[in-house]
Design a protein around this motif. Structure first.
Motif, PDB file in Angstrom:
ATOM      1  N   GLU A 113      77.433 -60.297 128.022  1.00 20.13           N
ATOM      2  CA  GLU A 113      77.517 -62.231 127.038  1.00 20.13           C
ATOM      3  C   GLU A 113      77.188 -63.482 127.718  1.00 20.13           C
ATOM      4  OE1 GLU A 113      79.380 -64.724 124.701  1.00 20.13           O
ATOM      5  OE2 GLU A 113      80.188 -62.424 125.118  1.00 20.13           O
ATOM      6  N   ARG A 114      76.273 -63.351 128.398  1.00 17.07           N
ATOM      7  CA  ARG A 114      75.746 -63.978 128.826  1.00 17.07           C
ATOM      8  C   ARG A 114      74.347 -64.369 128.024  1.00 17.07           C
ATOM      9  NH1 ARG A 114      77.806 -62.717 134.331  1.00 17.07           N
ATOM     10  NH2 ARG A 114      76.441 -61.569 134.573  1.00 17.07           N
ATOM     11  N   VAL A 115      73.874 -63.088 128.077  1.00 18.79           N
ATOM     12  CA  VAL A 115      72.809 -62.508 126.739  1.00 18.79           C
ATOM     13  C   VAL A 115      73.223 -62.943 124.797  1.00 18.79           C
ATOM     14  CG1 VAL A 115      70.535 -61.417 125.556  1.00 18.79           C
ATOM     15  CG2 VAL A 115      71.802 -61.033 127.706  1.00 18.79           C
ATOM     16  N   ARG A 116      74.485 -63.003 124.780  1.00 19.11           N
ATOM     17  CA  ARG A 116      74.522 -62.639 123.698  1.00 19.11           C
ATOM     18  C   ARG A 116      75.502 -64.600 123.644  1.00 19.11           C
ATOM     19  NH1 ARG A 116      78.763 -58.078 124.130  1.00 19.11           N
ATOM     20  NH2 ARG A 116      80.053 -59.718 124.688  1.00 19.11           N
ATOM     21  N   SER A 117      75.047 -65.245 123.983  1.00 21.45           N
ATOM     22  CA  SER A 117      76.162 -66.695 124.251  1.00 21.45           C
ATOM     23  C   SER A 117      74.555 -67.694 124.403  1.00 21.45           C
ATOM     24  CB  SER A 117      76.592 -67.107 125.705  1.00 21.45           C
ATOM     25  OG  SER A 117      75.859 -67.206 126.894  1.00 21.45           O
ATOM     26  N   GLY A 118      73.766 -66.642 124.530  1.00 21.47           N
ATOM     27  CA  GLY A 118      71.851 -67.374 124.370  1.00 21.47           C
ATOM     28  C   GLY A 118      72.443 -68.171 126.141  1.00 21.47           C
ATOM     29  N   GLU A 119      72.815 -67.883 127.308  1.00 23.75           N
ATOM     30  CA  GLU A 119      72.607 -68.528 128.611  1.00 23.75           C
ATOM     31  C   GLU A 119      71.142 -68.102 128.894  1.00 23.75           C
ATOM     32  OE1 GLU A 119      74.824 -67.608 133.341  1.00 23.75           O
ATOM     33  OE2 GLU A 119      76.363 -67.486 130.848  1.00 23.75           O
ATOM     34  N   ARG A 120      70.785 -66.942 128.689  1.00 25.22           N
ATOM     35  CA  ARG A 120      69.186 -66.293 129.217  1.00 25.22           C
ATOM     36  C   ARG A 120      68.942 -65.736 127.764  1.00 25.22           C
ATOM     37  NH1 ARG A 120      70.869 -61.242 133.491  1.00 25.22           N
ATOM     38  NH2 ARG A 120      68.369 -61.455 133.426  1.00 25.22           N
ATOM     39  N   PRO A 121      67.285 -65.581 128.309  1.00 26.72           N
ATOM     40  CA  PRO A 121      66.922 -64.585 127.244  1.00 26.72           C
ATOM     41  C   PRO A 121      67.317 -62.791 127.299  1.00 26.72           C
ATOM     42  CG  PRO A 121      65.381 -64.710 129.430  1.00 26.72           C
ATOM     43  CD  PRO A 121      66.595 -66.326 129.245  1.00 26.72           C
ATOM     44  N   TRP A 122      66.320 -62.483 125.814  1.00 31.19           N
ATOM     45  CA  TRP A 122      67.008 -61.012 125.461  1.00 31.19           C
ATOM     46  C   TRP A 122      66.662 -60.713 126.520  1.00 31.19           C
ATOM     47  CZ3 TRP A 122      69.909 -57.565 123.351  1.00 31.19           C
ATOM     48  CH2 TRP A 122      69.428 -56.253 123.581  1.00 31.19           C
ATOM     49  N   THR A 123      67.234 -59.694 126.842  1.00 28.57           N
ATOM     50  CA  THR A 123      68.051 -58.547 128.691  1.00 28.57           C
ATOM     51  C   THR A 123      67.373 -57.545 128.049  1.00 28.57           C
ATOM     52  OG1 THR A 123      67.275 -60.546 129.439  1.00 28.57           O
ATOM     53  CG2 THR A 123      67.805 -58.270 131.192  1.00 28.57           C
ATOM     54  N   ARG A 124      66.785 -55.898 128.500  1.00 30.55           N
ATOM     55  CA  ARG A 124      67.381 -55.060 127.924  1.00 30.55           C
ATOM     56  C   ARG A 124      68.648 -54.911 128.465  1.00 30.55           C
ATOM     57  NH1 ARG A 124      63.318 -50.520 130.032  1.00 30.55           N
ATOM     58  NH2 ARG A 124      62.689 -51.276 131.924  1.00 30.55           N
ATOM     59  N   LEU A 125      68.578 -53.932 128.044  1.00 34.46           N
ATOM     60  CA  LEU A 125      70.260 -52.936 129.215  1.00 34.46           C
ATOM     61  C   LEU A 125      70.091 -52.435 130.904  1.00 34.46           C
ATOM     62  CD1 LEU A 125      73.345 -52.625 129.383  1.00 34.46           C
ATOM     63  CD2 LEU A 125      73.551 -50.990 128.321  1.00 34.46           C
ATOM     64  N   ASP A 126      68.682 -51.912 130.700  1.00 33.06           N
ATOM     65  CA  ASP A 126      69.023 -50.722 132.207  1.00 33.06           C
ATOM     66  C   ASP A 126      67.976 -51.981 132.947  1.00 33.06           C
ATOM     67  OD1 ASP A 126      68.672 -48.204 132.187  1.00 33.06           O
ATOM     68  OD2 ASP A 126      65.833 -48.217 131.057  1.00 33.06           O
ATOM     69  N   ASP A 127      67.693 -53.482 132.864  1.00 32.37           N
ATOM     70  CA  ASP A 127      67.763 -54.773 133.574  1.00 32.37           C
ATOM     71  C   ASP A 127      68.675 -55.166 133.998  1.00 32.37           C
ATOM     72  OD1 ASP A 127      64.822 -54.050 133.801  1.00 32.37           O
ATOM     73  OD2 ASP A 127      64.856 -55.349 131.755  1.00 32.37           O
ATOM     74  N   LEU A 128      69.793 -55.435 133.118  1.00 27.72           N
ATOM     75  CA  LEU A 128      70.842 -55.519 133.462  1.00 27.72           C
ATOM     76  C   LEU A 128      71.885 -55.022 134.026  1.00 27.72           C
ATOM     77  CD1 LEU A 128      72.636 -57.065 129.971  1.00 27.72           C
ATOM     78  CD2 LEU A 128      71.454 -58.723 131.500  1.00 27.72           C
ATOM     79  N   HIS A 129      71.902 -53.401 134.218  1.00 23.99           N
ATOM     80  CA  HIS A 129      72.976 -52.941 135.070  1.00 23.99           C
ATOM     81  C   HIS A 129      71.660 -53.144 136.511  1.00 23.99           C
ATOM     82  CE1 HIS A 129      73.789 -49.406 131.490  1.00 23.99           C
ATOM     83  NE2 HIS A 129      74.898 -50.125 131.965  1.00 23.99           N
ATOM     84  N   ARG A 130      70.354 -52.718 136.550  1.00 27.99           N
ATOM     85  CA  ARG A 130      70.478 -53.673 138.202  1.00 27.99           C
ATOM     86  C   ARG A 130      70.511 -54.636 138.371  1.00 27.99           C
ATOM     87  NH1 ARG A 130      66.279 -54.447 141.031  1.00 27.99           N
ATOM     88  NH2 ARG A 130      65.397 -52.752 142.593  1.00 27.99           N
TER      89      ARG A 130
END
Length: 238
Positions: free
Chosen positions: A58-75
């Motif tokens: 949601e932080r990516v969807r909302s524009g709070e942060r730029p595009w980040t791939r799921l591997d990095d979000l998982h980490r």
């Protein structure tokens, strides 16, 4: 199947629909953290990690942060979970290995056979929030016979944003109504239907473990409601 004769492509959610994320993550956590002498509730560990999934998206969807791939979000989520569970002394290599548990998930027992049958009649593609390298690694290990690996990273939009569904249809050279979204999650299917997709709900009663509670499929008006991919193939004449 009446009403679905125009469908040319099947787009699949992956985590929970095609593969059993909870058992796989718990298994790898037990192996990697257990080797460090930790004795945890591995199912609870997997559940807590997964609970951070939607908030991070949601932080990516909302524009709070730029595009980040799921591997990095998982980490990022994994580091939080390790702290919460008192596992603070892992090496960088161990953290990376555990994060790649999501690349090593096992398919549900019906998945490979069912996908093989469906592939003979339809284009079958992922429509997942997983990044491409994750999904490719998973497919190679599990024998998942995708025609295309698509979804959030290709569209630069996490589900349920419309761009993720519409980009998948466009890249498959299909109109939205020629695509059947297959998922074990009603919110995913409702979002796909709002983009013009047809929808098939697959019941995965143990995705979240033995205490799982489910919505009633009939309340959501899906085109198909099936127990597994073999029943889906039967329903679609594949």
């Amino acid at each position: 199947m009446p009403g679905l004769g125009s469908v040319r492509a099947l787009a699949f959610d992956v985590f929970g629909t095609v593969v059993d994320w909870r058992s796989g993550v718990a298994r790898d956590a037990a192996a990697i953290l257990g080797a460090r002498g930790l004795d945890l509730d591995w199912g609870a560990f997997a559940d807590r990690w997964r609970a951070l999934y939607q908030p991070s998206l949601e932080r990516v969807r909302s524009g709070e942060r730029p595009w980040t791939r799921l591997d990095d979000l998982h980490r990022e989520s994994l580091l939080q979970v390790l702290e919460e569970f008192g596992a603070r002394s892992l090496s960088e290599a161990e953290i990376e290995d555990l994060n790649r548990a999501w690349h090593r998930l096992d398919p549900w027992p019906d998945a490979v056979e069912g996908l093989g049958r469906l592939k003979r009649r339809y284009v079958i593609a992922t429509l997942s929030n997983g990044n491409v390298s994750l999904l490719v690694d998973m497919a190679k290990r599990a024998g998942l016979p995708w025609d295309a690996v698509l979804g959030a990273e290709v569209a630069r939009a996490y589900k349920p944003l419309p761009e993720s569904y519409l980009t998948t249809a466009r890249l498959l050279d299909c109109r939205p109504e020629e695509c059947l979204m297959v998922a074990a999650h009603h919110h995913d299917l409702v979002a796909a239907r709002s983009c013009g997709f047809r929808t098939a709900y697959v019941h995965r009663p143990r995705e979240f473990g033995p205490a799982q509670k489910d919505d009633l499929p009939a309340e959501h008006g899906h085109d198909l409601v099936v127990a597994d991919f073999l029943e889906l193939a039967d329903a679609l004449g594949a």
